[in-house]
Design a protein around this motif. Structure first.
Motif, PDB file in Angstrom:
ATOM      1  N   PRO A   1       0.814  -1.226   0.000  1.00 15.57           N
ATOM      2  CA  PRO A   1       0.000   0.000   0.000  1.00 15.57           C
ATOM      3  C   PRO A   1       0.844   1.270   0.000  1.00 15.57           C
ATOM      4  O   PRO A   1       0.482   2.255  -0.654  1.00 15.57           O
ATOM      5  CB  PRO A   1      -0.817  -0.114   1.293  1.00 15.57           C
ATOM      6  CG  PRO A   1      -0.814  -1.567   1.632  1.00 15.57           C
ATOM      7  CD  PRO A   1       0.507  -2.073   1.166  1.00 15.57           C
ATOM      8  N   LEU A   2       1.972   1.275   0.712  1.00  8.65           N
ATOM      9  CA  LEU A   2       2.834   2.452   0.720  1.00  8.65           C
ATOM     10  C   LEU A   2       3.419   2.700  -0.665  1.00  8.65           C
ATOM     11  O   LEU A   2       3.524   3.846  -1.109  1.00  8.65           O
ATOM     12  CB  LEU A   2       3.965   2.270   1.733  1.00  8.65           C
ATOM     13  CG  LEU A   2       3.537   2.193   3.206  1.00  8.65           C
ATOM     14  CD1 LEU A   2       4.746   1.931   4.093  1.00  8.65           C
ATOM     15  CD2 LEU A   2       2.837   3.475   3.630  1.00  8.65           C
ATOM     16  N   LEU A   3       3.782   1.632  -1.348  1.00 11.20           N
ATOM     17  CA  LEU A   3       4.295   1.757  -2.700  1.00 11.20           C
ATOM     18  C   LEU A   3       3.227   2.328  -3.621  1.00 11.20           C
ATOM     19  O   LEU A   3       3.502   3.194  -4.462  1.00 11.20           O
ATOM     20  CB  LEU A   3       4.758   0.382  -3.213  1.00 11.20           C
ATOM     21  CG  LEU A   3       5.252   0.345  -4.664  1.00 11.20           C
ATOM     22  CD1 LEU A   3       6.548   1.120  -4.793  1.00 11.20           C
ATOM     23  CD2 LEU A   3       5.435  -1.101  -5.121  1.00 11.20           C
ATOM     24  N   ALA A   4       1.992   1.858  -3.474  1.00  6.09           N
ATOM     25  CA  ALA A   4       0.903   2.353  -4.303  1.00  6.09           C
ATOM     26  C   ALA A   4       0.648   3.839  -4.056  1.00  6.09           C
ATOM     27  O   ALA A   4       0.417   4.605  -4.999  1.00  6.09           O
ATOM     28  CB  ALA A   4      -0.372   1.543  -4.032  1.00  6.09           C
ATOM     29  N   VAL A   5       0.711   4.257  -2.793  1.00  2.44           N
ATOM     30  CA  VAL A   5       0.492   5.676  -2.468  1.00  2.44           C
ATOM     31  C   VAL A   5       1.598   6.528  -3.077  1.00  2.44           C
ATOM     32  O   VAL A   5       1.345   7.579  -3.678  1.00  2.44           O
ATOM     33  CB  VAL A   5       0.431   5.872  -0.941  1.00  2.44           C
ATOM     34  CG1 VAL A   5       0.450   7.352  -0.589  1.00  2.44           C
ATOM     35  CG2 VAL A   5      -0.824   5.212  -0.378  1.00  2.44           C
ATOM     36  N   ARG A   6       2.855   6.088  -2.942  1.00  2.00           N
ATOM     37  CA  ARG A   6       3.968   6.849  -3.514  1.00  2.00           C
ATOM     38  C   ARG A   6       3.872   6.899  -5.033  1.00  2.00           C
ATOM     39  O   ARG A   6       4.157   7.922  -5.648  1.00  2.00           O
ATOM     40  CB  ARG A   6       5.305   6.235  -3.095  1.00  2.00           C
ATOM     41  CG  ARG A   6       5.641   6.394  -1.633  1.00  2.00           C
ATOM     42  CD  ARG A   6       7.152   6.350  -1.395  1.00  2.00           C
ATOM     43  NE  ARG A   6       7.787   5.244  -2.071  1.00  2.00           N
ATOM     44  CZ  ARG A   6       7.933   4.030  -1.567  1.00  2.00           C
ATOM     45  NH1 ARG A   6       7.458   3.757  -0.374  1.00  2.00           N
ATOM     46  NH2 ARG A   6       8.542   3.092  -2.247  1.00  2.00           N
ATOM     47  N   ALA A   7       3.467   5.783  -5.650  1.00  2.29           N
ATOM     48  CA  ALA A   7       3.331   5.753  -7.103  1.00  2.29           C
ATOM     49  C   ALA A   7       2.221   6.693  -7.570  1.00  2.29           C
ATOM     50  O   ALA A   7       2.364   7.397  -8.575  1.00  2.29           O
ATOM     51  CB  ALA A   7       3.048   4.325  -7.571  1.00  2.29           C
ATOM     52  N   ALA A   8       1.106   6.724  -6.833  1.00  2.50           N
ATOM     53  CA  ALA A   8      -0.004   7.614  -7.206  1.00  2.50           C
ATOM     54  C   ALA A   8       0.411   9.070  -7.056  1.00  2.50           C
ATOM     55  O   ALA A   8       0.145   9.905  -7.939  1.00  2.50           O
ATOM     56  CB  ALA A   8      -1.228   7.311  -6.344  1.00  2.50           C
ATOM     57  N   LEU A   9       1.070   9.406  -5.946  1.00  3.74           N
ATOM     58  CA  LEU A   9       1.516  10.777  -5.725  1.00  3.74           C
ATOM     59  C   LEU A   9       2.549  11.182  -6.772  1.00  3.74           C
ATOM     60  O   LEU A   9       2.467  12.266  -7.378  1.00  3.74           O
ATOM     61  CB  LEU A   9       2.114  10.917  -4.322  1.00  3.74           C
ATOM     62  CG  LEU A   9       2.717  12.278  -3.974  1.00  3.74           C
ATOM     63  CD1 LEU A   9       1.663  13.367  -4.034  1.00  3.74           C
ATOM     64  CD2 LEU A   9       3.378  12.236  -2.602  1.00  3.74           C
ATOM     65  N   GLY A  10       3.525  10.321  -7.004  1.00  7.19           N
ATOM     66  CA  GLY A  10       4.554  10.640  -7.988  1.00  7.19           C
ATOM     67  C   GLY A  10       3.996  10.758  -9.391  1.00  7.19           C
ATOM     68  O   GLY A  10       4.389  11.650 -10.151  1.00  7.19           O
ATOM     69  N   GLY A  11       3.063   9.880  -9.768  1.00  9.07           N
ATOM     70  CA  GLY A  11       2.466   9.954 -11.094  1.00  9.07           C
ATOM     71  C   GLY A  11       1.673  11.230 -11.297  1.00  9.07           C
ATOM     72  O   GLY A  11       1.753  11.873 -12.349  1.00  9.07           O
ATOM     73  N   PHE A  12       0.885  11.619 -10.282  1.00  6.49           N
ATOM     74  CA  PHE A  12       0.090  12.843 -10.387  1.00  6.49           C
ATOM     75  C   PHE A  12       1.002  14.064 -10.518  1.00  6.49           C
ATOM     76  O   PHE A  12       0.776  14.938 -11.365  1.00  6.49           O
ATOM     77  CB  PHE A  12      -0.808  12.987  -9.162  1.00  6.49           C
ATOM     78  CG  PHE A  12      -1.742  14.167  -9.216  1.00  6.49           C
ATOM     79  CD1 PHE A  12      -2.889  14.125  -9.993  1.00  6.49           C
ATOM     80  CD2 PHE A  12      -1.466  15.320  -8.502  1.00  6.49           C
ATOM     81  CE1 PHE A  12      -3.742  15.213 -10.056  1.00  6.49           C
ATOM     82  CE2 PHE A  12      -2.310  16.406  -8.551  1.00  6.49           C
ATOM     83  CZ  PHE A  12      -3.458  16.355  -9.337  1.00  6.49           C
ATOM     84  N   LEU A  13       2.047  14.123  -9.676  1.00 10.52           N
ATOM     85  CA  LEU A  13       2.986  15.237  -9.747  1.00 10.52           C
ATOM     86  C   LEU A  13       3.743  15.238 -11.072  1.00 10.52           C
ATOM     87  O   LEU A  13       4.024  16.308 -11.633  1.00 10.52           O
ATOM     88  CB  LEU A  13       3.971  15.166  -8.583  1.00 10.52           C
ATOM     89  CG  LEU A  13       3.388  15.393  -7.189  1.00 10.52           C
ATOM     90  CD1 LEU A  13       4.456  15.197  -6.127  1.00 10.52           C
ATOM     91  CD2 LEU A  13       2.775  16.790  -7.076  1.00 10.52           C
ATOM     92  N   MET A  14       4.064  14.063 -11.596  1.00 13.64           N
ATOM     93  CA  MET A  14       4.752  13.996 -12.880  1.00 13.64           C
ATOM     94  C   MET A  14       3.851  14.511 -13.994  1.00 13.64           C
ATOM     95  O   MET A  14       4.299  15.202 -14.916  1.00 13.64           O
ATOM     96  CB  MET A  14       5.192  12.558 -13.181  1.00 13.64           C
ATOM     97  CG  MET A  14       5.999  12.438 -14.465  1.00 13.64           C
ATOM     98  SD  MET A  14       6.514  10.742 -14.822  1.00 13.64           S
ATOM     99  CE  MET A  14       4.944  10.009 -15.297  1.00 13.64           C
ATOM    100  N   GLY A  15       2.555  14.171 -13.925  1.00 15.89           N
ATOM    101  CA  GLY A  15       1.618  14.680 -14.919  1.00 15.89           C
ATOM    102  C   GLY A  15       1.547  16.190 -14.891  1.00 15.89           C
ATOM    103  O   GLY A  15       1.592  16.847 -15.948  1.00 15.89           O
ATOM    104  N   LEU A  16       1.458  16.764 -13.693  1.00 11.31           N
ATOM    105  CA  LEU A  16       1.437  18.220 -13.574  1.00 11.31           C
ATOM    106  C   LEU A  16       2.745  18.816 -14.070  1.00 11.31           C
ATOM    107  O   LEU A  16       2.759  19.862 -14.727  1.00 11.31           O
ATOM    108  CB  LEU A  16       1.200  18.625 -12.122  1.00 11.31           C
ATOM    109  CG  LEU A  16      -0.143  18.227 -11.499  1.00 11.31           C
ATOM    110  CD1 LEU A  16      -0.245  18.786 -10.081  1.00 11.31           C
ATOM    111  CD2 LEU A  16      -1.308  18.728 -12.345  1.00 11.31           C
ATOM    112  N   ALA A  17       3.862  18.159 -13.760  1.00  9.94           N
ATOM    113  CA  ALA A  17       5.168  18.680 -14.165  1.00  9.94           C
ATOM    114  C   ALA A  17       5.301  18.725 -15.677  1.00  9.94           C
ATOM    115  O   ALA A  17       5.883  19.665 -16.231  1.00  9.94           O
ATOM    116  CB  ALA A  17       6.282  17.817 -13.567  1.00  9.94           C
ATOM    117  N   ASN A  18       4.773  17.739 -16.368  1.00 11.04           N
ATOM    118  CA  ASN A  18       4.872  17.736 -17.819  1.00 11.04           C
ATOM    119  C   ASN A  18       3.947  18.753 -18.463  1.00 11.04           C
ATOM    120  O   ASN A  18       4.086  19.045 -19.649  1.00 11.04           O
ATOM    121  CB  ASN A  18       4.568  16.327 -18.359  1.00 11.04           C
ATOM    122  CG  ASN A  18       5.727  15.376 -18.164  1.00 11.04           C
ATOM    123  OD1 ASN A  18       6.730  15.436 -18.845  1.00 11.04           O
ATOM    124  ND2 ASN A  18       5.608  14.494 -17.186  1.00 11.04           N
TER     125      ASN A  18
END
Length: 367
Positions: free
Chosen positions: A41-58
């Motif tokens: 679950p911690l990995l999933a939370v980090r992946a979701a947060l990182g993916g969302f931030l990466m989308g905004l960054a692009n």
């Protein structure tokens, strides 16, 4: 003769000692399984947060999607998952990371593409000033990644700066001219490929590269049009943005992740100093193309715009060949002389952008 060694028995009540009543040995495998169940679950939370931030960054030129993944603590797992997928070595762990990161990134991109595209068109000097600071904030990230800053590093930096500055200069020379229509299939495919390659590396902004290529607003508008068409269930309206922009960009992203990401990994492994030097030069040269004091100027009826005549029908400008309305994003851009308030505001926004990227990079270093 050697004296016979005698083993000292474990004290009574010692956990895990054989023969001790009521104290079973602690099994190692169930403990590892429990840790794995907690880690997922911690990995999933980090992946979701990182993916969302990466989308905004692009979406935001100057902010690196790779830096956002570093900040979320998911970057090594993401790169390894891509490497596994491109070699057809699928595992539950790598699939979990890829699916969650990709889904979260799409949510971020689709949700804010329309707003950012509108701001870049209507508030250019404000957004470009912020982008300058965000771009410069990536410099310390690449600087810290370099193990040794010697001759090859500086040669790469000079080459990267010259290449990006030349590209930016060509774009600036086109300001005020009737540039070509930026919706060709090949150009969109190249944009997707370049953007995908940039998103892998911390410090390098895919959004900025799209801005320099002249397709940034076009892609954001196409994404927003696709979202609106899906929400309205207007499937006929999907044809234009999907076929001309979304599909070639998606294909380019796929090729970029499979080919460019592995190629970049190869040169970083083999030639880290010169490669990181090139990345630093690209970041510094990127600022050249972000001169903020420019705006769109509405064309006159009869002028040529994007290779087509502009006609006036019922007080509305249209492209004569295609019948498409002329929108603010189509206006030719011109430089203007800023007043004192705009200069001060631009410098302030640059500092704000620099601080934002610096904070994100600091978090990434802690991770």
């Amino acid at each position: 003769m050697q004296p016979e060694s005698k083993s000292t028995p474990a004290p009574a009540g010692t956990p895990g000692s054989p023969g001790t009543p009521g104290t079973p040995a602690v099994p190692a495998v169930p403990a590892a399984a429990s840790l794995a169940r907690l880690a997922a679950p911690l990995l999933a939370v980090r992946a979701a947060l990182g993916g969302f931030l990466m989308g905004l960054a692009n979406l935001v030129p100057g902010i690196s999607g790779g830096t956002m993944l570093v900040a979320a603590g998911i970057y090594p797992q993401f790169v390894q998952a891509i490497a596994n997928a491109t070699r057809l070595r699928f595992t539950r762990h790598s699939l979990l990371v890829l699916i969650i990161v990709a889904f979260a990134a799409v949510v971020g991109i689709v949700g804010l593409a329309g707003l950012l595209g509108q701001l870049v068109v209507e508030q250019t000097w404000i957004m470009y000033s912020l982008f300058i600071g965000l771009t410069l904030g990536g410099v310390p990230v690449v600087w810290a990644m370099s193990p040794k800053r010697d001759g090859p590093f500086w040669i790469g930096a000079a080459a990267g700066f010259a290449a990006m500055a030349a590209l930016a200069f060509v774009q600036m020379m086109r300001v005020g001219e009737d540039g070509p229509d930026s919706s060709g299939f090949i150009l969109m495919f190249i944009a997707g490929t370049v953007g995908a390659g940039a998103m892998i590396l911390p410090g390098l902004s895919g959004g900025y590269l799209l801005l320099v290529l002249g397709v940034y607003v076009t892609i954001l508008n196409a994404i927003d049009q696709t979202r609106q068409a899906v929400q309205a269930a207007d499937w006929a309206a999907l044809r234009e943005p999907v076929l001309s922009v979304v599909l070639p960009v998606a294909l380019g992203v796929f090729i970029g992740i499979v080919v460019i990401a592995n190629a970049l990994k190869f040169v970083l492994d083999r030639f880290p100093r010169i490669t990181l030097g090139v990345l630093l030069g690209l970041l510094l040269g990127a600022v050249v193309g972000l001169w903020p004091f420019q705006h769109g100027v509405p064309p006159e009826a009869g002028e040529m715009l994007k290779g087509q005549p502009v006609v006036l029908v019922d007080d509305q400008l249209f492209f004569e060949n295609t019948g498409r309305p002329v929108e603010p994003k189509d206006y030719p851009r011109q430089f203007f002389e800023p007043d004192a308030a705009q200069v001060i505001g631009s410098l302030t926004l640059t500092v704000v952008g620099l601080a934002i990227t610096g904070l994100v990079a600091r978090l990434g270093r802690k991770r």
